[in-house]
Design a protein around this motif. Structure first.
Motif, PDB file in Angstrom:
ATOM      1  N   ALA A   8       0.783  -1.293  -0.037  1.00  0.00           N
ATOM      2  CA  ALA A   8      -0.178   0.039   0.015  1.00  0.00           C
ATOM      3  C   ALA A   8       0.824   1.193  -0.014  1.00  0.00           C
ATOM      4  N   PHE A   9       2.085   1.331   0.716  1.00  0.00           N
ATOM      5  CA  PHE A   9       2.845   2.421   0.860  1.00  0.00           C
ATOM      6  C   PHE A   9       3.433   2.704  -0.782  1.00  0.00           C
ATOM      7  N   VAL A  10       3.851   1.529  -1.176  1.00  0.00           N
ATOM      8  CA  VAL A  10       4.565   1.815  -2.470  1.00  0.00           C
ATOM      9  C   VAL A  10       3.608   2.342  -3.481  1.00  0.00           C
ATOM     10  N   THR A  11       2.441   2.087  -3.356  1.00  0.00           N
ATOM     11  CA  THR A  11       1.317   2.764  -4.174  1.00  0.00           C
ATOM     12  C   THR A  11       1.093   4.029  -3.745  1.00  0.00           C
ATOM     13  N   ALA A  12       1.019   4.395  -2.561  1.00  0.00           N
ATOM     14  CA  ALA A  12       0.279   5.545  -2.065  1.00  0.00           C
ATOM     15  C   ALA A  12       1.598   6.620  -2.141  1.00  0.00           C
ATOM     16  N   PHE A  13       3.077   6.414  -2.118  1.00  0.00           N
ATOM     17  CA  PHE A  13       3.885   7.386  -2.057  1.00  0.00           C
ATOM     18  C   PHE A  13       3.970   7.960  -3.374  1.00  0.00           C
ATOM     19  N   PRO A  14       4.156   7.230  -4.321  1.00  0.00           N
ATOM     20  CA  PRO A  14       4.311   7.979  -5.707  1.00  0.00           C
ATOM     21  C   PRO A  14       2.984   8.703  -6.070  1.00  0.00           C
ATOM     22  N   LEU A  15       1.936   8.381  -5.874  1.00  0.00           N
ATOM     23  CA  LEU A  15       0.540   8.777  -6.112  1.00  0.00           C
ATOM     24  C   LEU A  15       0.343  10.407  -5.364  1.00  0.00           C
ATOM     25  N   SER A  16       1.114  10.477  -4.445  1.00  0.00           N
ATOM     26  CA  SER A  16       0.668  11.587  -3.580  1.00  0.00           C
ATOM     27  C   SER A  16       1.817  12.623  -3.949  1.00  0.00           C
ATOM     28  N   PHE A  17       3.051  12.237  -4.327  1.00  0.00           N
ATOM     29  CA  PHE A  17       4.167  13.132  -4.702  1.00  0.00           C
ATOM     30  C   PHE A  17       4.366  13.446  -6.057  1.00  0.00           C
ATOM     31  N   ILE A  18       3.731  12.727  -6.870  1.00  0.00           N
ATOM     32  CA  ILE A  18       3.770  13.047  -8.394  1.00  0.00           C
ATOM     33  C   ILE A  18       2.433  13.549  -8.702  1.00  0.00           C
ATOM     34  N   SER A  19       2.155  14.802  -8.191  1.00  0.00           N
ATOM     35  CA  SER A  19       0.903  15.231  -8.114  1.00  0.00           C
ATOM     36  C   SER A  19       1.026  16.930  -8.169  1.00  0.00           C
ATOM     37  N   SER A  20      -0.168  17.587  -7.945  1.00  0.00           N
ATOM     38  CA  SER A  20      -0.141  18.817  -7.696  1.00  0.00           C
ATOM     39  C   SER A  20      -0.257  19.061  -6.131  1.00  0.00           C
ATOM     40  N   VAL A  21      -0.241  18.295  -5.234  1.00  0.00           N
ATOM     41  CA  VAL A  21      -0.460  18.356  -4.078  1.00  0.00           C
ATOM     42  C   VAL A  21       0.472  19.410  -3.205  1.00  0.00           C
ATOM     43  N   PHE A  22       1.671  19.283  -3.573  1.00  0.00           N
ATOM     44  CA  PHE A  22       2.645  20.182  -2.978  1.00  0.00           C
ATOM     45  C   PHE A  22       3.321  21.182  -3.963  1.00  0.00           C
ATOM     46  N   VAL A  23       3.381  21.086  -5.077  1.00  0.00           N
ATOM     47  CA  VAL A  23       3.916  22.144  -6.051  1.00  0.00           C
ATOM     48  C   VAL A  23       2.915  22.181  -7.384  1.00  0.00           C
ATOM     49  N   PRO A  24       2.950  23.292  -7.935  1.00  0.00           N
ATOM     50  CA  PRO A  24       1.982  23.162  -9.340  1.00  0.00           C
ATOM     51  C   PRO A  24       3.010  22.263 -10.236  1.00  0.00           C
ATOM     52  N   PRO A  25       2.069  21.333 -11.081  1.00  0.00           N
ATOM     53  CA  PRO A  25       2.912  20.405 -12.103  1.00  0.00           C
ATOM     54  C   PRO A  25       3.615  21.379 -13.241  1.00  0.00           C
ATOM     55  N   ASP A  26       3.458  22.529 -13.300  1.00  0.00           N
ATOM     56  CA  ASP A  26       4.561  23.028 -14.174  1.00  0.00           C
ATOM     57  C   ASP A  26       5.771  23.193 -13.754  1.00  0.00           C
ATOM     58  N   SER A  27       6.062  23.365 -12.338  1.00  0.00           N
ATOM     59  CA  SER A  27       7.463  23.478 -11.903  1.00  0.00           C
ATOM     60  C   SER A  27       8.222  22.132 -11.820  1.00  0.00           C
ATOM     61  N   VAL A  28       7.387  20.881 -12.422  1.00  0.00           N
ATOM     62  CA  VAL A  28       8.270  19.571 -12.604  1.00  0.00           C
ATOM     63  C   VAL A  28       9.145  19.756 -13.807  1.00  0.00           C
ATOM     64  N   THR A  29      10.412  19.725 -13.734  1.00  0.00           N
ATOM     65  CA  THR A  29      11.180  19.886 -14.783  1.00  0.00           C
ATOM     66  C   THR A  29      11.318  18.563 -15.652  1.00  0.00           C
ATOM     67  N   VAL A  30      10.879  17.532 -15.269  1.00  0.00           N
ATOM     68  CA  VAL A  30      10.986  16.116 -16.074  1.00  0.00           C
ATOM     69  C   VAL A  30       9.664  16.193 -16.750  1.00  0.00           C
ATOM     70  N   GLU A  31       9.581  16.179 -18.161  1.00  0.00           N
ATOM     71  CA  GLU A  31       8.266  16.398 -18.664  1.00  0.00           C
ATOM     72  C   GLU A  31       7.340  15.011 -18.566  1.00  0.00           C
ATOM     73  N   TRP A  32       7.938  13.813 -18.582  1.00  0.00           N
ATOM     74  CA  TRP A  32       6.986  12.898 -18.373  1.00  0.00           C
ATOM     75  C   TRP A  32       6.265  12.684 -16.865  1.00  0.00           C
ATOM     76  N   LEU A  33       7.097  13.333 -15.966  1.00  0.00           N
ATOM     77  CA  LEU A  33       6.646  13.412 -14.660  1.00  0.00           C
ATOM     78  C   LEU A  33       5.765  14.517 -14.375  1.00  0.00           C
ATOM     79  N   ALA A  34       5.843  15.449 -15.236  1.00  0.00           N
ATOM     80  CA  ALA A  34       4.936  16.697 -15.245  1.00  0.00           C
ATOM     81  C   ALA A  34       3.567  16.169 -15.767  1.00  0.00           C
ATOM     82  N   PHE A  35       3.589  15.443 -16.954  1.00  0.00           N
ATOM     83  CA  PHE A  35       2.512  14.689 -17.574  1.00  0.00           C
ATOM     84  C   PHE A  35       1.535  14.051 -16.621  1.00  0.00           C
ATOM     85  N   ILE A  36       2.345  13.295 -15.817  1.00  0.00           N
ATOM     86  CA  ILE A  36       1.475  12.445 -14.912  1.00  0.00           C
ATOM     87  C   ILE A  36       0.991  13.394 -13.858  1.00  0.00           C
ATOM     88  N   ALA A  37       1.742  14.172 -13.449  1.00  0.00           N
ATOM     89  CA  ALA A  37       1.259  15.035 -12.391  1.00  0.00           C
ATOM     90  C   ALA A  37       0.235  15.947 -12.839  1.00  0.00           C
TER      91      ALA A  37
END
Length: 275
Positions: free
Chosen positions: A195-224
């Motif tokens: 469950a933790f392995v599932t929850a951790f990336p879900l919460s951090f690769i998102s707009s929870v903490f920062v705007p997605p436009d600030s993510v520098t890696v394009e494919w991570l920004a797309f997921i976010a």
């Protein structure tokens, strides 16, 4: 342990003809059992109270100076931006307890006891998810109250209620996802790790903490930009403080309904195969 188990009399008290009504009735009975079990463990109450307060303080103040310059228009402090996101993040991690609690009940034989009773098979899962939803809502309300004490302000009571509801709907959908994880991964520790392995990336690769436009890696920004977590966080943020509401709200509700449509049948079918 016998004090926390259900007896046949309590489940046979009323026998509705409708299978869905019976499942909901049995689920509510089991949900009350799970909530009573939680309130009888003081350490869980203490840590459930401390954790959200720590999140508000750490993310609202420690990172305020570093992030404030990149905040979208309409947000004058990082606390205003991040608190609705923390509602979602806290709900995600809170719902991992569905996997842990269900796995532990399976290990201890509590679920076997339930199966011996004249009750709906889906009632066990409904009860677990209802109890975890109530616990998650209590934590979110606590975070909101503490956030207001340190300076956070909702735009309106309706906005606050709307943010709470959209996060609750998404959290309930996630509880079925983690319930399915518990049924697929035997053992409490294994279920917790999965469950933790599932929850951790879900919460951090998102707009929870920062705007997605600030993510520098394009494919991570797309997921976010397109994840259900981002949609829920954006919808809650728009209703609670500032930002678009309709599009992220529809997307968040669409994701929640899709998760429920997929994982409710999967969880019930898997639970029946365990018998």
């Amino acid at each position: 342990m016998t004090s926390t188990l259900l007896d046949a009399t309590s489940l046979e008290r009323r026998r509705p003809r409708n299978g869905l009504v019976k499942a909901l009735q049995d689920g509510w009975t089991i949900g009350k059992r799970n909530l009573k079990h939680f309130t009888r463990l003081p350490r869980l109450l203490v840590f459930s109270t401390i954790q959200p307060v720590m999140f508000v303080l750490l993310f609202g103040y420690v990172f305020d100076g570093a992030v404030r310059g990149s905040l979208p228009e309409g947000f004058d402090t990082y606390l205003a931006f991040v608190l609705p996101g923390i509602f979602v993040q806290s709900t995600i991690f809170r719902m991992t307890q569905t996997a842990v609690g269900l796995a532990e009940d399976l290990e201890r034989g509590v679920v076997d006891r339930f199966r011996s009773l004249p009750m709906s098979r889906s009632g066990v899962l409904i009860g677990r998810t209802i109890a975890d939803l109530v616990r998650s809502l209590a934590v979110i309300v606590l975070m909101a109250v503490f956030g207001m004490l340190v300076g956070f302000r909702f735009t309106s009571p309706i906005g606050a209620l709307g943010a709470l509801l959209v996060v609750a709907v998404f959290g309930y959908a996630l509880s079925w996802v983690f319930g399915w994880v518990a049924l697929m991964v035997p053992g409490g520790e294994s279920a917790q790790a999965a469950a933790f392995v599932t929850a951790f990336p879900l919460s951090f690769i998102s707009s929870v903490f920062v705007p997605p436009d600030s993510v520098t890696v394009e494919w991570l920004a797309f997921i976010a930009r397109n994840s259900p977590v981002s949609a829920t966080a954006d919808a809650a943020r728009g209703m609670a403080v500032s930002g678009p509401v309709l599009q992220p709200l529809l997307l968040a509700l669409g994701w929640s309904i899709a998760l429920l449509c997929v994982f409710v049948p999967l969880s019930v079918a898997r639970f029946r195969r365990l018998e």
